[in-house]
Scaffold this motif. Structure first.
Motif, PDB file in Angstrom:
ATOM      1  N   ARG A  45       0.624  -1.227  -0.375  1.00  0.00           N
ATOM      2  CA  ARG A  45      -0.023  -0.048  -0.028  1.00  0.00           C
ATOM      3  C   ARG A  45       0.854   1.184  -0.026  1.00  0.00           C
ATOM      4  O   ARG A  45       0.958   1.982  -0.286  1.00  0.00           O
ATOM      5  CB  ARG A  45      -0.760   0.055   1.172  1.00  0.00           C
ATOM      6  N   VAL A  46       1.997   1.164   0.572  1.00  0.00           N
ATOM      7  CA  VAL A  46       2.944   2.560   0.633  1.00  0.00           C
ATOM      8  C   VAL A  46       3.148   2.886  -0.843  1.00  0.00           C
ATOM      9  O   VAL A  46       3.379   3.831  -1.293  1.00  0.00           O
ATOM     10  CB  VAL A  46       4.229   2.165   1.463  1.00  0.00           C
ATOM     11  N   LYS A  47       3.431   1.754  -1.821  1.00  0.00           N
ATOM     12  CA  LYS A  47       4.125   1.938  -2.643  1.00  0.00           C
ATOM     13  C   LYS A  47       2.416   2.009  -3.731  1.00  0.00           C
ATOM     14  O   LYS A  47       3.066   3.759  -4.725  1.00  0.00           O
ATOM     15  CB  LYS A  47       4.483   0.674  -3.047  1.00  0.00           C
ATOM     16  N   LEU A  62      10.980   5.404  -7.321  1.00  0.00           N
ATOM     17  CA  LEU A  62       9.743   4.723  -6.344  1.00  0.00           C
ATOM     18  C   LEU A  62      10.780   3.232  -5.314  1.00  0.00           C
ATOM     19  O   LEU A  62      10.217   4.432  -3.901  1.00  0.00           O
ATOM     20  CB  LEU A  62       8.779   3.379  -7.094  1.00  0.00           C
ATOM     21  N   GLU A  63      11.888   2.573  -5.448  1.00  0.00           N
ATOM     22  CA  GLU A  63      12.354   1.940  -4.891  1.00  0.00           C
ATOM     23  C   GLU A  63      13.250   3.395  -3.887  1.00  0.00           C
ATOM     24  O   GLU A  63      13.223   3.215  -2.986  1.00  0.00           O
ATOM     25  CB  GLU A  63      12.761   1.172  -5.593  1.00  0.00           C
ATOM     26  N   GLN A  64      13.720   3.619  -4.391  1.00  0.00           N
ATOM     27  CA  GLN A  64      14.276   5.025  -4.025  1.00  0.00           C
ATOM     28  C   GLN A  64      13.664   5.776  -2.779  1.00  0.00           C
ATOM     29  O   GLN A  64      14.087   5.110  -0.983  1.00  0.00           O
ATOM     30  CB  GLN A  64      15.191   6.116  -4.156  1.00  0.00           C
ATOM     31  N   LEU A  69      11.808   6.144   3.426  1.00  0.00           N
ATOM     32  CA  LEU A  69      10.450   6.318   3.653  1.00  0.00           C
ATOM     33  C   LEU A  69      10.227   4.602   5.341  1.00  0.00           C
ATOM     34  O   LEU A  69      10.469   5.383   6.233  1.00  0.00           O
ATOM     35  CB  LEU A  69       9.152   6.049   3.315  1.00  0.00           C
ATOM     36  N   ILE A  70      11.170   3.780   4.415  1.00  0.00           N
ATOM     37  CA  ILE A  70      10.714   3.126   5.960  1.00  0.00           C
ATOM     38  C   ILE A  70      11.931   3.263   6.214  1.00  0.00           C
ATOM     39  O   ILE A  70      11.966   2.237   8.101  1.00  0.00           O
ATOM     40  CB  ILE A  70      11.066   1.267   4.873  1.00  0.00           C
ATOM     41  N   LEU A  71      13.252   3.639   6.152  1.00  0.00           N
ATOM     42  CA  LEU A  71      14.505   3.499   7.103  1.00  0.00           C
ATOM     43  C   LEU A  71      14.114   4.737   7.848  1.00  0.00           C
ATOM     44  O   LEU A  71      14.399   5.354   9.309  1.00  0.00           O
ATOM     45  CB  LEU A  71      15.970   4.682   5.963  1.00  0.00           C
TER      46      LEU A  71
END
Length: 82
Positions: A45-47, A62-64, A69-71
Motif C-alpha cells: 500500500r505504501v508503494k 519509487l524504490e528509493q 520512508l522505511i528507514l
C-alpha cells in the motif's frame, strides 16, 4: 415575543449532516498517507500511495523513496524506544 419557526430548532441537525457529507467526500478522494501505511507495515500500500501521489513526476524512483520512508519509520521507532 418572537414567533418560533419549526425549522429553526433543526438547523444544528442539518449542519451536522453537511459536515458528514464533506467528510465522506474527503475519505473517498484523499489518498492515504504513505508514512502511516509504512508504520502499519503495509509495504504494497505504501508503494501504491507513493505512485498515486507522485504520478506525472519525471524520473521518479519509487524504490528509493520507499527505502527512505522505511528507514525514516525505523529511525522514529528507535527514537521512541530510547
Amino acid at each position: 415575543m418572537a414567533k418560533e419557526r419549526p425549522l429553526t430548532r433543526l438547523a444544528p441537525v442539518y449542519t451536522q449532516w453537511v459536515q458528514i457529507g464533506i467528510m465522506i467526500i474527503i475519505y473517498v478522494f484523499l489518498p492515504e498517507s504513505p508514512a502511516w501505511c509504512a508504520t502499519r507495515g503495509d509495504g504494497e500500500r505504501v508503494k501504491k500511495e507513493l505512485l498515486k501521489l507522485n504520478r506525472g513526476v519525471k524520473d521518479y524512483n519509487l524504490e528509493q523513496q520507499y527505502e527512505l520512508l522505511i528507514l525514516t519509520v525505523e529511525h522514529e521507532k528507535q527514537g521512541a524506544v530510547e
